[in-house]
Design an enzyme around this catalytic site. Structure first.
Site, mmCIF file in Angstrom:
data_model
loop_
_atom_site.group_PDB
_atom_site.id
_atom_site.type_symbol
_atom_site.label_atom_id
_atom_site.label_comp_id
_atom_site.label_asym_id
_atom_site.label_seq_id
_atom_site.Cartn_x
_atom_site.Cartn_y
_atom_site.Cartn_z
ATOM 1 N N ASN A 56 67.971 5.007 16.872
ATOM 2 C CA ASN A 56 68.644 3.732 16.172
ATOM 3 C C ASN A 56 67.887 2.167 16.187
ATOM 4 O OD1 ASN A 56 71.343 2.108 15.448
ATOM 5 N ND2 ASN A 56 71.864 2.016 17.496
ATOM 6 N N TRP A 57 67.843 2.653 14.663
ATOM 7 C CA TRP A 57 66.531 1.442 13.742
ATOM 8 C C TRP A 57 67.678 -0.425 14.079
ATOM 9 C CZ3 TRP A 57 63.137 3.157 9.365
ATOM 10 C CH2 TRP A 57 61.945 3.898 10.082
ATOM 11 N N LYS A 58 68.840 -0.049 14.444
ATOM 12 C CA LYS A 58 69.588 -1.462 14.141
ATOM 13 C C LYS A 58 69.593 -2.139 13.087
ATOM 14 C CE LYS A 58 70.577 -1.354 19.051
ATOM 15 N NZ LYS A 58 70.617 -1.734 20.293
ATOM 16 N N HIS A 150 79.117 2.886 18.075
ATOM 17 C CA HIS A 150 78.135 2.366 19.319
ATOM 18 C C HIS A 150 79.296 1.004 19.723
ATOM 19 C CE1 HIS A 150 74.586 0.103 19.841
ATOM 20 N NE2 HIS A 150 73.946 1.013 20.586
ATOM 21 N N GLU A 152 77.826 -1.740 19.955
ATOM 22 C CA GLU A 152 77.681 -2.452 18.785
ATOM 23 C C GLU A 152 79.003 -2.690 17.741
ATOM 24 O OE1 GLU A 152 72.861 -3.528 20.242
ATOM 25 O OE2 GLU A 152 73.799 -2.414 18.149
ATOM 26 N N GLU A 222 76.262 5.859 26.500
ATOM 27 C CA GLU A 222 75.310 4.641 26.423
ATOM 28 C C GLU A 222 75.689 3.469 27.296
ATOM 29 O OE1 GLU A 222 72.177 3.442 22.640
ATOM 30 O OE2 GLU A 222 75.107 3.280 22.743
ATOM 31 N N GLY A 228 69.670 -2.911 25.920
ATOM 32 C CA GLY A 228 68.589 -3.960 24.551
ATOM 33 C C GLY A 228 68.450 -4.341 26.240
ATOM 34 N N SER A 268 68.442 1.325 26.658
ATOM 35 C CA SER A 268 66.757 1.104 27.317
ATOM 36 C C SER A 268 66.153 2.197 27.812
ATOM 37 C CB SER A 268 66.680 -0.014 28.084
ATOM 38 O OG SER A 268 67.756 -1.467 28.238
ATOM 39 N N GLY A 289 66.562 2.726 21.307
ATOM 40 C CA GLY A 289 67.194 1.166 20.548
ATOM 41 C C GLY A 289 65.190 0.890 20.016
ATOM 42 N N GLY A 290 65.056 -0.139 21.038
ATOM 43 C CA GLY A 290 64.227 -0.841 20.714
ATOM 44 C C GLY A 290 62.582 0.192 20.542
#
Length: 615
Positions: A56-58, A150, A152, A222, A228, A268, A289-290
């Site tokens: 997931n590049w967000k 998600h 967010e 999640e 994050g 994470s 994610g990151g």
């Protein structure tokens, strides 16, 4: 009256919940209990549910150019994985931002990577809804999935379970598959409300979705407190949560659907932790994610060690620095048994180093970057520079041209080389922009060449495919097997090798012998083979050299270094029982060595026949 804290009450609640789960419909479905792990009533073998790794590049990266660079590297890594012959290859999904969807679809074409959107609107049809995107628009591009629910979206944009459920129906109706995110906040976790929160989100999010559509649904658990933050649920905590997800699905749709549902962990996710997480029987993948924004990290996650992998406990040794040469990029050590001298290069410093192990080492400077060095039977050295291959006399400094370097372009240069057991020299090339940032970013544009075997002794290309970074060139004691790796793929292959066969007929029967574990950073670099046929590989970035049995792929010995990046190695000393290891900066650059255990020794390095070199 007994008063219990929430921390003390949670284990009791978990036990009660587990008993309830195990009692559902009277099923105990071939569980595979593991020490310290909540037993699964759903697990019936790793291959029953195909793992799925999603990135997931967000709202990243910042520009289309950066997205293109990342996609090209992801494609190259995926193509290498698919061609490697490795089993248990997971499904791979990328969720870029809307502006990069078409770019992603075009760039990864030809691989099994699937592209999905991060969101859709609540409208089924196009209309006057500024800023919104319909599911049919996404599907018409060629996207196959959408990410819904998600945390967010829930927290920042106020998406409720009802909104998520509406989007779920719209997406499925449009032909999209869905990754549905669920998870608890930290306060809910601390209060022991994990199961209750998951049950509520799943029941409301899937309301009205028939069982027949669950084949197109993946659930991503999640924990909000781990997204994050650098925190992560332990594997046992993830297993417990995934059990709770399956229990709710079983209640809603029956145990057959619950057994088949794929449940990812997100929060994470890192290369260092993915193996332990994937050992859990009910964890079917990861939503990343990151780490999905770094091609090498994402590739390591995709290539996690499957639960049925056999783990070895190798013998460990420690190398020590013997020459503080401070090479920017030490490479290509080769031992002359005739002269009892070790040669190696500092590639970027354009230096050749010489050491007899008794006196102080000395160096010779060259006009170009040096990729590798080999021995010639008349006492000279074969030196492959960026633009030219020469025969070099250390005593006089005389350099006689042999041939132009293969692919003498601005994007590639010689990198790795070694003599075969018949006196030919094999040299591999290096894509200068394999990490991105240049015209050949992510491209397989480098070739593998041989000097001395073709009529006239010229260069001939001997590998039927191109790659990014040649490393690991080494030969079995009988000379019939050659080892090779394209470093960015993190895999070492063996080939059947014929020193007399011309062109690409020289290398046949490729098979995978070593895949670098996901928890180790970096990649395989230089390699050498001992007299018993065991393969020694420098793991640059991981601070170690490993001895691998090519027959079993098991690691039998490990040499640890106090620096992060060993680059290559060879056996030397009068008995060929000392392992010499080159390193690179910024924390390394010295020459290291370690005495081998009794019975472990190298094979004398073959000299290139001067009569086979071009006049």
């Amino acid at each position: 009256r007994i008063i219990m804290s929430s921390a003390a009450f949670r284990p009791l609640l978990s036990c009660v919940f587990a008993l309830l789960v195990q009692g559902l419909d009277g099923y105990f479905l071939s569980g595979v209990p593991r020490p310290g792990v909540a037993s699964s009533v759903w697990y019936s073998g790793f291959s029953d549910r195909r793992p799925v790794i999603a990135g997931n590049w967000k709202q990243n990266p910042a520009t289309a150019g950066e997205a293109r660079e990342l996609l090209r590297l992801l494609k190259a890594n995926q193509a290498a994985l698919e061609a490697s012959g490795r089993g248990h290859v997971p499904d791979v999904i990328i969720f870029p931002p809307f502006p990069f969807l078409q770019l992603a679809l075009d760039t990864v074409a030809g691989t099994a990577i699937k592209i999905g959107a991060q969101n859709i609107g609540v409208q089924e049809k196009p209309g006057a809804y500024t800023g919104e995107v319909t599911a049919t628009m996404i599907r018409s591009l060629g996207c196959e999935l959408v990410l819904l629910g998600h945390s967010e979206r829930r927290m920042l944009y106020g998406e409720t379970d009802a909104i998520i459920n509406r989007k779920m129906h719209i997406a499925l109706a449009a032909g999209l598959s869905v990754v549905l995110c669920v998870g608890e906040q930290e306060a809910e976790f601390e209060a022991g409300l994990l199961q209750a929160v998951l049950a509520l989100q799943l029941k409301k999010g899937l309301q009205g979705v028939p069982a027949s559509e669950l084949e197109r649904v993946i659930v991503a658990y999640e924990p909000v407190w781990a997204i994050g933050t650098g925190k992560t649920a332990t594997p046992d905590q993830a297993q417990e949560a995934h059990l709770a997800v399956r229990a709710v699905i079983s209640e809603m749709y029956g145990t057959g659907v619950a057994r088949g549902l794929r449940v990812q962990y997100g929060g994470s996710v890192t290369p260092e932790g993915v193996d332990a997480m994937m050992q859990m029987p009910d964890v079917d993948g990861a939503l990343v994610g990151g780490a999905s924004l770094a091609a090498d990290k994402f590739a390591r996650i995709v290539e996690f060690s499957p639960p049925d992998a056999v783990l070895s406990q190798p013998r460990t040794m420690m190398a020590r620095e013997v020459v503080a040469c401070k090479n920017t990029l030490g490479e290509s050590p080769v031992w002359s048994a005739r002269d009892q001298v070790l040669y190696w290069v500092s590639a970027l410093d354009q230096e050749l180093w010489v050491w007899n192990t008794r006196d102080a080492p000395f160096k010779r400077s060259f006009p170009q970057v040096i990729g590798c060095v080999g021995l010639i039977d008349d006492g000279r050295l074969l030196v492959a520079m960026a633009e030219q291959v020469v025969a070099y006399d250390v005593a006089t400094g005389q350099a006689d041209a042999i041939a132009p370097a293969p692919e003498a372009t601005s994007t590639t240069r010689p990198n790795d080389g070694r003599s075969d057991r018949s006196g030919n020299f094999v040299v591999g090339m290096y894509n200068a922009f394999h990490k991105g940032g240049g015209p050949s970013s992510g491209e397989n544009n480098a070739g593998l060449y041989r000097i001395g075997a073709s009529p006239g002794g010229g260069l001939e290309e001997i590998l039927s495919y191109r790659f990014r970074v040649s490393n690991g060139i080494s030969f079995s004691p009988d000379g019939r097997t050659m080892y090779f790796c394209d470093t960015p793929t993190r895999k070492v292959f063996a080939f059947s090798y014929d020193p007399q066969a011309q062109g690409t007929n020289a290398l046949t029967n490729r098979r995978l012998v070593y895949s670098m574990p996901s928890h180790l950073p970096g990649g395989p670099d230089g390699a050498q083979v001992d007299a018993a046929g065991k393969l020694w590989i420098a793991l640059s970035g991981a601070g170690m050299v490993v001895q691998v049995d090519p027959e079993t792929s098991m690691t039998d010995m490990v040499v640890m270094l106090p620096v992060s990046s060993p680059t290559s190695l060879t056996f030397g000393g009068p008995a060929l029982d000392t392992l010499y290891i080159t390193t690179r900066g910024p924390d390394g650059g010295g020459l290291y060595s370690v005495q081998m255990p009794f019975g472990v020794r190298g094979v004398e390095e073959r000299e290139v026949s001067s009569s086979r070199l071009p006049a």
